[in-house]
Design an enzyme around this catalytic site. Sequence first.
Site, PDB file in Angstrom:
ATOM      1  N   HIS A  56       0.849  -1.198   0.000  1.00 10.08           N
ATOM      2  CA  HIS A  56       0.000   0.000   0.000  1.00 10.08           C
ATOM      3  C   HIS A  56       0.882   1.245   0.000  1.00 10.08           C
ATOM      4  O   HIS A  56       2.098   1.167   0.150  1.00 10.08           O
ATOM      5  CB  HIS A  56      -0.983  -0.007   1.167  1.00 10.08           C
ATOM      6  CG  HIS A  56      -0.369   0.072   2.537  1.00 10.08           C
ATOM      7  ND1 HIS A  56       0.403  -0.936   3.071  1.00 10.08           N
ATOM      8  CD2 HIS A  56      -0.428   1.036   3.497  1.00 10.08           C
ATOM      9  CE1 HIS A  56       0.792  -0.603   4.283  1.00 10.08           C
ATOM     10  NE2 HIS A  56       0.308   0.589   4.565  1.00 10.08           N
ATOM     11  N   HIS A  58       1.241   4.011   1.940  1.00 13.35           N
ATOM     12  CA  HIS A  58       1.690   4.804   3.082  1.00 13.35           C
ATOM     13  C   HIS A  58       3.206   4.974   3.070  1.00 13.35           C
ATOM     14  O   HIS A  58       3.949   4.051   2.730  1.00 13.35           O
ATOM     15  CB  HIS A  58       1.229   4.176   4.391  1.00 13.35           C
ATOM     16  CG  HIS A  58      -0.206   4.457   4.706  1.00 13.35           C
ATOM     17  ND1 HIS A  58      -0.907   3.765   5.670  1.00 13.35           N
ATOM     18  CD2 HIS A  58      -1.086   5.363   4.181  1.00 13.35           C
ATOM     19  CE1 HIS A  58      -2.152   4.236   5.735  1.00 13.35           C
ATOM     20  NE2 HIS A  58      -2.276   5.200   4.835  1.00 13.35           N
ATOM     21  N   ASP A  60       5.508   5.020   5.224  1.00 13.03           N
ATOM     22  CA  ASP A  60       6.378   4.101   5.971  1.00 13.03           C
ATOM     23  C   ASP A  60       6.474   2.724   5.312  1.00 13.03           C
ATOM     24  O   ASP A  60       7.109   1.819   5.868  1.00 13.03           O
ATOM     25  CB  ASP A  60       5.918   3.977   7.430  1.00 13.03           C
ATOM     26  CG  ASP A  60       4.519   3.393   7.587  1.00 13.03           C
ATOM     27  OD1 ASP A  60       3.685   3.602   6.685  1.00 13.03           O
ATOM     28  OD2 ASP A  60       4.262   2.740   8.613  1.00 13.03           O
ATOM     29  N   HIS A  61       5.882   2.575   4.136  1.00 16.60           N
ATOM     30  CA  HIS A  61       6.022   1.342   3.362  1.00 16.60           C
ATOM     31  C   HIS A  61       6.654   1.580   1.990  1.00 16.60           C
ATOM     32  O   HIS A  61       7.035   0.616   1.329  1.00 16.60           O
ATOM     33  CB  HIS A  61       4.659   0.656   3.204  1.00 16.60           C
ATOM     34  CG  HIS A  61       4.146   0.087   4.483  1.00 16.60           C
ATOM     35  ND1 HIS A  61       4.181  -1.248   4.790  1.00 16.60           N
ATOM     36  CD2 HIS A  61       3.608   0.696   5.580  1.00 16.60           C
ATOM     37  CE1 HIS A  61       3.682  -1.438   6.004  1.00 16.60           C
ATOM     38  NE2 HIS A  61       3.319  -0.279   6.494  1.00 16.60           N
ATOM     39  N   HIS A 114      -7.494  -0.638   5.573  1.00 21.55           N
ATOM     40  CA  HIS A 114      -6.466   0.267   6.087  1.00 21.55           C
ATOM     41  C   HIS A 114      -6.241   1.401   5.089  1.00 21.55           C
ATOM     42  O   HIS A 114      -6.213   2.576   5.448  1.00 21.55           O
ATOM     43  CB  HIS A 114      -5.179  -0.512   6.325  1.00 21.55           C
ATOM     44  CG  HIS A 114      -4.046   0.288   6.865  1.00 21.55           C
ATOM     45  ND1 HIS A 114      -4.060   0.858   8.113  1.00 21.55           N
ATOM     46  CD2 HIS A 114      -2.855   0.619   6.310  1.00 21.55           C
ATOM     47  CE1 HIS A 114      -2.921   1.506   8.319  1.00 21.55           C
ATOM     48  NE2 HIS A 114      -2.180   1.373   7.238  1.00 21.55           N
ATOM     49  N   ASP A 133      -0.429  -4.217   6.625  1.00 19.31           N
ATOM     50  CA  ASP A 133      -1.229  -3.503   7.621  1.00 19.31           C
ATOM     51  C   ASP A 133      -2.711  -3.861   7.563  1.00 19.31           C
ATOM     52  O   ASP A 133      -3.560  -3.117   8.041  1.00 19.31           O
ATOM     53  CB  ASP A 133      -1.047  -1.995   7.447  1.00 19.31           C
ATOM     54  CG  ASP A 133       0.349  -1.535   7.833  1.00 19.31           C
ATOM     55  OD1 ASP A 133       1.217  -2.396   8.081  1.00 19.31           O
ATOM     56  OD2 ASP A 133       0.595  -0.312   7.855  1.00 19.31           O
ATOM     57  N   HIS A 171       4.134  -4.410  11.070  1.00 14.94           N
ATOM     58  CA  HIS A 171       4.595  -3.663  12.247  1.00 14.94           C
ATOM     59  C   HIS A 171       4.704  -4.556  13.477  1.00 14.94           C
ATOM     60  O   HIS A 171       4.000  -5.561  13.600  1.00 14.94           O
ATOM     61  CB  HIS A 171       3.622  -2.523  12.577  1.00 14.94           C
ATOM     62  CG  HIS A 171       3.586  -1.431  11.559  1.00 14.94           C
ATOM     63  ND1 HIS A 171       4.416  -0.335  11.620  1.00 14.94           N
ATOM     64  CD2 HIS A 171       2.821  -1.268  10.453  1.00 14.94           C
ATOM     65  CE1 HIS A 171       4.155   0.468  10.586  1.00 14.94           C
ATOM     66  NE2 HIS A 171       3.186  -0.091   9.869  1.00 14.94           N
TER      67      HIS A 171
END
Length: 255
Positions: A56, A58, A60-61, A114, A133, A171
């Site tokens: 996805h 985001h 942080d990915h 998410h 996530d 995570h």
Amino acid sequence: MTLEIEQFMCRSDNFGILARDTETGETALIDAPEEQPILEAVERTGWTPTMILTTHHHQDHVAANLALKKRFGLTIVGPAAEADRIPGIDRTVKEGDTVRVGRQAARVIETPGHTAGHVSYHFADAGIAFTADTLFALGCGRLFEGTPADMLRSLKKIAVLPLETVIYCGHEYTQANARFALTVDPTNSALKERAKGVDTLRQEGKPTLPTTLKQEMATNPFLRWHDPVIRRNLGMEDASDEAVFAEIRKRKDVA
């Protein structure tokens, strides 16, 4: 012939993952949270990635997408529904598509909730799923872009995979998830035992992942919307699956 996995920490609580086909040596990254830990993992293992399987959009990915593409010339694969938000994407995928890492094939499963276009990757022959996530150990992702109905449908797709499937998530949230799970399922002996084990692992500085679908079905409240004890604890014995799931998610959001 299988997938060999190198799991390591990125940022504050993200997991980085290198997945290598043991027959051909071809290697994929599952998401790209942070460049330096990924480079260290590549150096440590000697596995040079040829692709990133993005779950996805985001930050942080995908933060290291462009730097890694420049360094390794790798191919970035990601969900078609989020293509305009994934840096450097080369190939888009959707429900039912197949991606290959060497001779290992992964089925793409659309798992929104998410985010609107989140996907998971299921390597059936290796018995591994990368759920990022969507499904966490003892939890699930916050609903930033989807509805409870979206996430419930996504989790139901994961729940029908073989119980022995090994699950890698995005995570290290398991300890906090365990504390919450006990508030809605406090008499679950398997959950209580697992929570103790999670505390021990974290005290020793060890990761709590991977998990298995069998373990999650027995202890993760977000996969146990059908359980009569949880329903009774919530005062929702006759409610729909969606209503029960939504209530659990609502409680976790404010926990």
